[in-house]
Design a protein around this motif. Structure first.
Motif, PDB file in Angstrom:
ATOM      1  N   ARG A 158     -14.005  61.000   6.486  1.00  0.00           N
ATOM      2  CA  ARG A 158     -15.184  60.197   6.815  1.00  0.00           C
ATOM      3  C   ARG A 158     -15.236  58.935   5.949  1.00  0.00           C
TER       4      ARG A 158
ATOM      5  N   ARG B 269     -26.125  60.212  12.838  1.00  0.00           N
ATOM      6  CA  ARG B 269     -26.117  59.606  14.163  1.00  0.00           C
ATOM      7  C   ARG B 269     -26.108  58.085  14.052  1.00  0.00           C
TER       8      ARG B 269
ATOM      9  N   GLU C 122     -22.594  56.863  13.461  1.00  0.00           N
ATOM     10  CA  GLU C 122     -21.785  56.854  14.681  1.00  0.00           C
ATOM     11  C   GLU C 122     -22.113  55.645  15.556  1.00  0.00           C
TER      12      GLU C 122
ATOM     13  N   THR D 115     -19.580  52.614  16.682  1.00  0.00           N
ATOM     14  CA  THR D 115     -19.085  52.633  18.063  1.00  0.00           C
ATOM     15  C   THR D 115     -19.853  51.746  19.031  1.00  0.00           C
TER      16      THR D 115
ATOM     17  N   ASN E  62     -15.578  63.557  12.761  1.00  0.00           N
ATOM     18  CA  ASN E  62     -16.147  64.512  13.710  1.00  0.00           C
ATOM     19  C   ASN E  62     -15.119  64.953  14.740  1.00  0.00           C
TER      20      ASN E  62
ATOM     21  N   SER F 158     -17.362  58.312  10.464  1.00  0.00           N
ATOM     22  CA  SER F 158     -17.856  59.614  10.915  1.00  0.00           C
ATOM     23  C   SER F 158     -17.308  60.016  12.273  1.00  0.00           C
ATOM     24  N   ALA F 159     -17.075  59.055  13.170  1.00  0.00           N
ATOM     25  CA  ALA F 159     -16.591  59.401  14.507  1.00  0.00           C
ATOM     26  C   ALA F 159     -15.222  60.076  14.430  1.00  0.00           C
TER      27      ALA F 159
END
Length: 317
Positions: free
Chosen positions: A169, A264, A267, A271, A178, A174-175
Motif C-alpha cells: 500500500r 475509500r 481509492e 482511481t 487490495n 490502496s487499490a
C-alpha cells in the motif's frame, strides 16, 4: 524501489517465510509494473521450521543492496541472533534500506540497535522478553504492526501478512494492495493499531452478533452513519454495540467507520478525477475540510498530495 531481500537463517519459521514470498515473490506486474524483485538471502542449506532445507539465492551480504529487507521470525529466542545476520541488517539500514521484521524477527532488529528509542512490536507472547532484553525499545504488545518510517515491525503470523500488504500500500497505493489481498483471499487491510486479540477468541461467524453489520455499513459509507444507526441495525444498545465492536475489531465503531471512510477516499483519489469535495461527500466525511483534517491525521499527507504521489507512480511520472 522494487528490490526486496528476505533474510533467512537456520530454523526460520514456515509462515513468516511464506508470507513475503507470496506477496513480493509472485509476478504481479499486471497490477503494478515494475513489481518487486525478491531475493532470498542466507546460508546454503538453511532449515525451514526444522523440517525442510532451503537453498537461498544469495548470501546475507546481498542485503546491503536491497531497498527493503525483511527479517522473519527467529528460531531460538533463548540464543542471541546470528552475528552475521545482525551485522548484515545493520549494514543494510546504514545503506538506506527499509528494514522490516515479522514476529520475533524484531529481536534481530533490536540486537542491531535499530529499535533503540523506537516504538516496536512483536508477538504478544514474546513482548515481555523483548522489553526485558532490550530496555531501549518501546515495546507495544497491543498492536498488529508498527510503521516507524524506515523501520517496521509486526506481531505474529497473520499480522506478518498485514504488514506485507501495508508495504504494498505504501509503495503502490490502496487499490493495488487490495487487489493483492483479494488474490490471496485475506482481509485487504487491518489497521496497524488494531489489537492482537490476545484474550479474545475468534467469534463463530454463524452466531456473531455483528455478522451482517459490517457489510451493511460498508455499503453506506456515503451516509452520515452514527453509533445509534449502527446499534439500531444490529438490534442492540449503543453500549452493547461498543462492547462487541471492541471484542471483534479492537477499536470503537466510530474509529472503524472513519478508517474505512479514509480507505475509500484513498481509492477514489487514486482511481478517479473527482474533487476533494466530491470525495468527501462520497465517503460520508461531510466537507472537504473534514476530509482533509482526518486524512492528513491518518495518512500523514493531505489528499491532494496523496493523489499527486500515486497518480505519478501510476503514470510513471
Amino acid at each position: 524501489m522494487t528490490t526486496v531481500a528476505l533474510a533467512v537463517t537456520d530454523g526460520v519459521s514456515h509462515f513468516e517465510l511464506a508470507a513475503p514470498c507470496e506477496v513480493f515473490g509472485v509476478d504481479r506486474s499486471d497490477l503494478a509494473d515494475p513489481w518487486y524483485e525478491l531475493t532470498v538471502c542466507g546460508p546454503a542449506g538453511a532449515r525451514v521450521g526444522g523440517r525442510f532445507r532451503l537453498e537461498p539465492d544469495e548470501g546475507l551480504d546481498r542485503l546491503v543492496r536491497a531497498h527493503t529487507v525483511i527479517v522473519p521470525a527467529c528460531a531460538d529466542l533463548d540464543a542471541d541472533p546470528p552475528a552475521e545476520l545482525v551485522d548484515a541488517v545493520r549494514a543494510a539500514h546504514r545503506a538506506g534500506a527499509r528494514i522490516v521484521s515479522l514476529c520475533t524477527g524484531a529481536f534481530v532488529l533490536a540486537a542491531a540497535g535499530l529499535l533503540d528509542g523506537r516504538r516496536a512490536t512483536t508477538h504478544w507472547l514474546h513482548a515481555p522478553a523483548l522489553a526485558a532484553r532490550y530496555p531501549g525499545v518501546q515495546v507495544d504488545a497491543d498492536v498488529l504492526y508498527v510503521d516507524d518510517g524506515s523501520v517496521l515491525t509486526s506481531a505474529g503470523k497473520a499480522a506478518a501478512m498485514d504488514l506485507c500488504l501495508h508495504l504494498v500500500r505504501l509503495d503502490h497505493g490502496s487499490a493495488v494492495a487490495n487487489a493483492v489481498a483479494r488474490r490471496l483471499v485475506v482481509p485487504p487491510q487491518r489497521e496497524g493499531g488494531q489489537a492482537q486479540f490476545v484474550a479474545t477468541p475468534a467469534p463463530d461467524p454463524r452466531s456473531h452478533a455483528l455478522s451482517g453489520l459490517f457489510a451493511w455499513a460498508l455499503r453506506r459509507l456515503d451516509r452520515p452513519l452514527t453509533v445509534e444507526d449502527l446499534a439500531r441495525q444490529a438490534n442492540m444498545s449503543s453500549r452493547n454495540l461498543a462492547r462487541h465492536f471492541n471484542a471483534v475489531t479492537g477499536t470503537t465503531p466510530l474509529r472503524w467507520l472513519r478508517a474505512h471512510r479514509i480507505r475509500r477516499a484513498q481509492e477514489l483519489l487514486e482511481t478517479t478525477d473527482d474533487s476533494v469535495e466530491a470525495i468527501a461527500e462520497a465517503t460520508g466525511m461531510g466537507t472537504a475540510a473534514s476530509l482533509r483534517r482526518h486524512f492528513n491525521r491518518t495518512v500523514g499527507v493531505p489528499p491532494d498530495t496523496y493523489r499527486r504521489t500515486f497518480r505519478g507512480r501510476t503514470t510513471g511520472g
